[in-house]
Scaffold this motif. Structure first.
Motif, PDB file in Angstrom:
ATOM      1  N   SER A  15       0.886  -1.241  -0.112  1.00 30.62           N
ATOM      2  CA  SER A  15       0.121   0.311   0.324  1.00 30.62           C
ATOM      3  C   SER A  15       0.991   1.374   0.410  1.00 30.62           C
ATOM      4  CB  SER A  15      -0.799   0.420   1.492  1.00 30.62           C
ATOM      5  OG  SER A  15      -0.308   0.206   2.436  1.00 30.62           O
ATOM      6  N   LYS A  16      -0.061   2.511  -0.759  1.00 31.74           N
ATOM      7  CA  LYS A  16       0.947   3.578  -1.066  1.00 31.74           C
ATOM      8  C   LYS A  16       0.316   4.767  -0.386  1.00 31.74           C
ATOM      9  CE  LYS A  16       4.171   6.423  -3.969  1.00 31.74           C
ATOM     10  NZ  LYS A  16       4.703   6.467  -5.564  1.00 31.74           N
ATOM     11  N   THR A  17       0.857   5.180   0.004  1.00 30.70           N
ATOM     12  CA  THR A  17      -0.666   6.490   0.654  1.00 30.70           C
ATOM     13  C   THR A  17       0.192   8.211  -0.370  1.00 30.70           C
ATOM     14  OG1 THR A  17       1.110   7.483   2.703  1.00 30.70           O
ATOM     15  CG2 THR A  17      -0.729   5.437   3.087  1.00 30.70           C
ATOM     16  N   ALA A  18      -0.102   8.966   0.213  1.00 22.37           N
ATOM     17  CA  ALA A  18      -0.642  10.351  -0.372  1.00 22.37           C
ATOM     18  C   ALA A  18       1.251  10.554  -0.669  1.00 22.37           C
ATOM     19  CB  ALA A  18      -1.295  11.246   0.371  1.00 22.37           C
ATOM     20  N   SER A  19       1.606  11.393  -0.750  1.00 25.85           N
ATOM     21  CA  SER A  19       2.645  12.192  -0.373  1.00 25.85           C
ATOM     22  C   SER A  19       3.307  13.086   0.017  1.00 25.85           C
ATOM     23  CB  SER A  19       2.690  13.617  -2.503  1.00 25.85           C
ATOM     24  OG  SER A  19       1.706  14.691  -1.950  1.00 25.85           O
ATOM     25  N   GLY A  20       4.633  12.534  -0.319  1.00 21.78           N
ATOM     26  CA  GLY A  20       4.937  13.326   1.006  1.00 21.78           C
ATOM     27  C   GLY A  20       6.996  12.838   1.358  1.00 21.78           C
ATOM     28  N   LEU A  21       7.110  12.930   2.779  1.00 20.70           N
ATOM     29  CA  LEU A  21       8.560  12.244   2.038  1.00 20.70           C
ATOM     30  C   LEU A  21       7.920  10.424   2.488  1.00 20.70           C
ATOM     31  CD1 LEU A  21      11.976  12.647   3.368  1.00 20.70           C
ATOM     32  CD2 LEU A  21      11.087  12.052   5.908  1.00 20.70           C
ATOM     33  N   PRO A  22       9.221   9.752   1.652  1.00 20.09           N
ATOM     34  CA  PRO A  22       8.685   8.360   0.976  1.00 20.09           C
ATOM     35  C   PRO A  22       9.180   7.511   2.593  1.00 20.09           C
ATOM     36  CG  PRO A  22       9.574   9.657  -0.879  1.00 20.09           C
ATOM     37  CD  PRO A  22      10.287  10.505   0.025  1.00 20.09           C
ATOM     38  N   VAL A  23       8.522   7.092   3.087  1.00 20.27           N
ATOM     39  CA  VAL A  23       9.323   6.271   3.926  1.00 20.27           C
ATOM     40  C   VAL A  23       8.547   4.420   3.954  1.00 20.27           C
ATOM     41  CG1 VAL A  23       9.094   5.373   6.808  1.00 20.27           C
ATOM     42  CG2 VAL A  23       9.262   7.786   5.752  1.00 20.27           C
ATOM     43  N   VAL A  24       9.433   3.962   4.390  1.00 23.00           N
ATOM     44  CA  VAL A  24       8.779   2.106   3.715  1.00 23.00           C
ATOM     45  C   VAL A  24       9.143   1.493   5.368  1.00 23.00           C
ATOM     46  CG1 VAL A  24      10.131  -0.101   2.368  1.00 23.00           C
ATOM     47  CG2 VAL A  24       9.783   2.510   1.681  1.00 23.00           C
ATOM     48  N   PHE A  25       8.090   0.935   5.561  1.00 16.87           N
ATOM     49  CA  PHE A  25       7.750   0.369   6.462  1.00 16.87           C
ATOM     50  C   PHE A  25       7.700  -1.174   6.167  1.00 16.87           C
ATOM     51  CE2 PHE A  25       5.866   4.452   6.995  1.00 16.87           C
ATOM     52  CZ  PHE A  25       6.195   5.311   8.663  1.00 16.87           C
ATOM     53  N   LEU A  26       8.693  -2.068   6.710  1.00 16.81           N
ATOM     54  CA  LEU A  26       8.933  -3.835   7.017  1.00 16.81           C
ATOM     55  C   LEU A  26       8.418  -4.046   8.265  1.00 16.81           C
ATOM     56  CD1 LEU A  26      12.128  -3.275   5.261  1.00 16.81           C
ATOM     57  CD2 LEU A  26       9.594  -3.421   4.246  1.00 16.81           C
ATOM     58  N   HIS A  27       7.002  -4.808   8.049  1.00 17.69           N
ATOM     59  CA  HIS A  27       6.787  -5.383   9.346  1.00 17.69           C
ATOM     60  C   HIS A  27       7.506  -5.858   9.319  1.00 17.69           C
ATOM     61  CE1 HIS A  27       4.748  -8.789   6.528  1.00 17.69           C
ATOM     62  NE2 HIS A  27       4.576  -8.338   6.626  1.00 17.69           N
ATOM     63  N   PRO A  28       7.135  -7.373  11.303  1.00 19.22           N
ATOM     64  CA  PRO A  28       7.643  -8.268  11.640  1.00 19.22           C
ATOM     65  C   PRO A  28       6.439  -9.844  11.500  1.00 19.22           C
ATOM     66  CG  PRO A  28       6.103  -6.224  13.501  1.00 19.22           C
ATOM     67  CD  PRO A  28       5.597  -6.480  12.039  1.00 19.22           C
ATOM     68  N   THR A  29       7.427 -10.600  11.177  1.00 13.97           N
ATOM     69  CA  THR A  29       6.667 -11.892  11.655  1.00 13.97           C
ATOM     70  C   THR A  29       5.921 -12.553  12.693  1.00 13.97           C
ATOM     71  OG1 THR A  29       6.823 -13.602   9.792  1.00 13.97           O
ATOM     72  CG2 THR A  29       8.403 -13.150  12.087  1.00 13.97           C
ATOM     73  N   PRO A  30       5.151 -13.165  12.363  1.00 13.06           N
ATOM     74  CA  PRO A  30       4.381 -13.426  11.141  1.00 13.06           C
ATOM     75  C   PRO A  30       2.991 -12.732  10.989  1.00 13.06           C
ATOM     76  CG  PRO A  30       2.986 -15.181  13.659  1.00 13.06           C
ATOM     77  CD  PRO A  30       4.622 -13.569  13.698  1.00 13.06           C
ATOM     78  N   VAL A  31       3.110 -11.709  11.606  1.00 10.83           N
ATOM     79  CA  VAL A  31       1.484 -10.584  10.898  1.00 10.83           C
ATOM     80  C   VAL A  31       1.638  -9.686   9.604  1.00 10.83           C
ATOM     81  CG1 VAL A  31       0.846 -10.252  13.099  1.00 10.83           C
ATOM     82  CG2 VAL A  31       2.677  -8.571  12.795  1.00 10.83           C
ATOM     83  N   ASP A  32       0.941  -9.147   9.099  1.00 10.47           N
ATOM     84  CA  ASP A  32       1.843  -8.332   7.901  1.00 10.47           C
ATOM     85  C   ASP A  32       1.202  -6.716   7.751  1.00 10.47           C
ATOM     86  OD1 ASP A  32      -0.910  -7.386   8.356  1.00 10.47           O
ATOM     87  OD2 ASP A  32      -2.563  -8.954   6.633  1.00 10.47           O
ATOM     88  N   HIS A  33       1.761  -6.416   7.712  1.00  9.34           N
ATOM     89  CA  HIS A  33       1.704  -4.355   6.784  1.00  9.34           C
ATOM     90  C   HIS A  33       0.889  -3.790   8.094  1.00  9.34           C
ATOM     91  CE1 HIS A  33      -2.122  -4.868   4.248  1.00  9.34           C
ATOM     92  NE2 HIS A  33      -2.743  -3.663   4.966  1.00  9.34           N
ATOM     93  N   ASP A  34      -0.294  -4.265   8.268  1.00 13.51           N
ATOM     94  CA  ASP A  34      -1.634  -4.212   9.368  1.00 13.51           C
ATOM     95  C   ASP A  34      -0.904  -3.348  10.473  1.00 13.51           C
ATOM     96  OD1 ASP A  34      -4.350  -3.025   9.295  1.00 13.51           O
ATOM     97  OD2 ASP A  34      -3.880  -3.942  11.502  1.00 13.51           O
ATOM     98  N   TYR A  35       0.592  -3.931  11.085  1.00 14.92           N
ATOM     99  CA  TYR A  35       1.130  -4.174  12.193  1.00 14.92           C
ATOM    100  C   TYR A  35       1.101  -2.419  12.333  1.00 14.92           C
ATOM    101  CZ  TYR A  35       4.919  -3.557  14.940  1.00 14.92           C
ATOM    102  OH  TYR A  35       6.396  -2.894  16.566  1.00 14.92           O
ATOM    103  N   TRP A  36       1.960  -1.894  11.324  1.00 16.31           N
ATOM    104  CA  TRP A  36       1.899  -0.355  10.971  1.00 16.31           C
ATOM    105  C   TRP A  36       1.040   0.279  10.951  1.00 16.31           C
ATOM    106  CZ3 TRP A  36       6.741   0.844  12.461  1.00 16.31           C
ATOM    107  CH2 TRP A  36       8.329  -0.541  12.885  1.00 16.31           C
TER     108      TRP A  36
END
Length: 276
Positions: A15-36
């Protein structure tokens, strides 16, 4: 907005939100992107790129993983940090991002260290939440093998139930009992993905020497109640040239989900330097 791309034959989603400073978020296992999600919702001025790591959430595991890298379980497929890093580099290309700030929790942080070894020029800063540069010691290697045997024999339900309890801090479990069910609902890996992830974690390299080469701003946030990655282990990040280190009281391994307001405050203040 949810988008997809292909890496090594697997369809991966982010998923990608609106414009701004690009920050890539990598989640822990065994959950998914919703962690962030709770944390990202509290940040402003950020273009958050949040993938489901290979084999997690809506991203496929793929069928071409190597076998034999984990000597204690020689028939296990291995999801290496190198493969996960390659996936993230292709993610940057798919999202049209030349360089970004990166944040990773647990395995997400291990991937950041591999990314630094491969493509440091694409990394403006690195934020580690409840992650460490040390490899698995003997007890950890034994536990990985036991986890694989358990999942192969029993399936994933019991394994995930126990992880949902152990990875959330005691204070959060007491003050917000529903949090255990919330994180458990995001644990959806298939058994073969759990096996590959556990083997990959067991075979990750020693990244302590890598930390000493990091010359961009680094943020390290440890959970005081984290039983998986201790604050003492995370203090190894102080070997980096520009490290800012914090220990978050009353926080477990899933600190950013347990205390999104506090972690967002620390992260947001640290991110200000990239907007100058």
């Amino acid at each position: 907005m949810t988008e997809s791309y292909i890496s090594a034959g697997a369809v991966l989603r982010y998923s990608k939100t609106a414009s701004g400073l690009p920050v890539v978020f990598l989640h822990p296992t065994p959950v998914d992107h919703d962690y962030w999600r709770p944390l990202v919702n509290k940040l402003t001025g950020v273009c958050a790129i949040v993938p489901d790591l290979r084999g997690h959430g809506n991203s496929e595991l793929g069928s071409s993983l190597p076998i034999g890298g984990f000597s204690r379980v020689p028939d296990a497929s291995v999801l290496t940090m190198r493969q996960l890093a390659a996936d993230v580099l292709l993610l940057l290309d798919a999202a049209g991002i030349k360089e970004a700030v990166f944040a990773g929790c647990s395995i997400g942080g291990y991937v950041l260290l591999e990314l630094w070894r491969q493509q440091p020029k694409r990394m403006r800063g690195l934020a580690f939440v409840c992650s460490k540069p040390q490899p698995d010691a003997e007890p950890g290697l034994q536990k990985r093998a036991e986890n694989i045997a358990r999942v192969r024999a029993e399936g994933v339900d019991g394994f995930f139930d126990s992880m949902a309890q152990s990875l959330v801090g005691a204070t959060a479990r007491t003050q917000r009992p529903s949090i255990v069910g919330e994180v458990r609902s995001r644990m959806t890996l298939a058994p073969e993905a759990v096996v590959a992830v556990q083997a990959g974690l067991a075979t990750r390299p020693d990244s302590v020497p890598t930390v000493r080469t990091i010359d961009v701003p680094l943020l390290a946030i440890a959970g005081e109640e984290d039983g998986a990655v201790s604050p003492a282990e995370m203090s190894a990040f102080l070997e980096a040239r520009r490290c800012q280190f914090h220990v978050l009281p009353d926080a477990g391994h899933f600190a950013a989900f347990e205390q999104p307001q506090n972690v967002a405050g620390l992260l947001g203040s640290w991110l200000d330097q990239f907007r100058a």
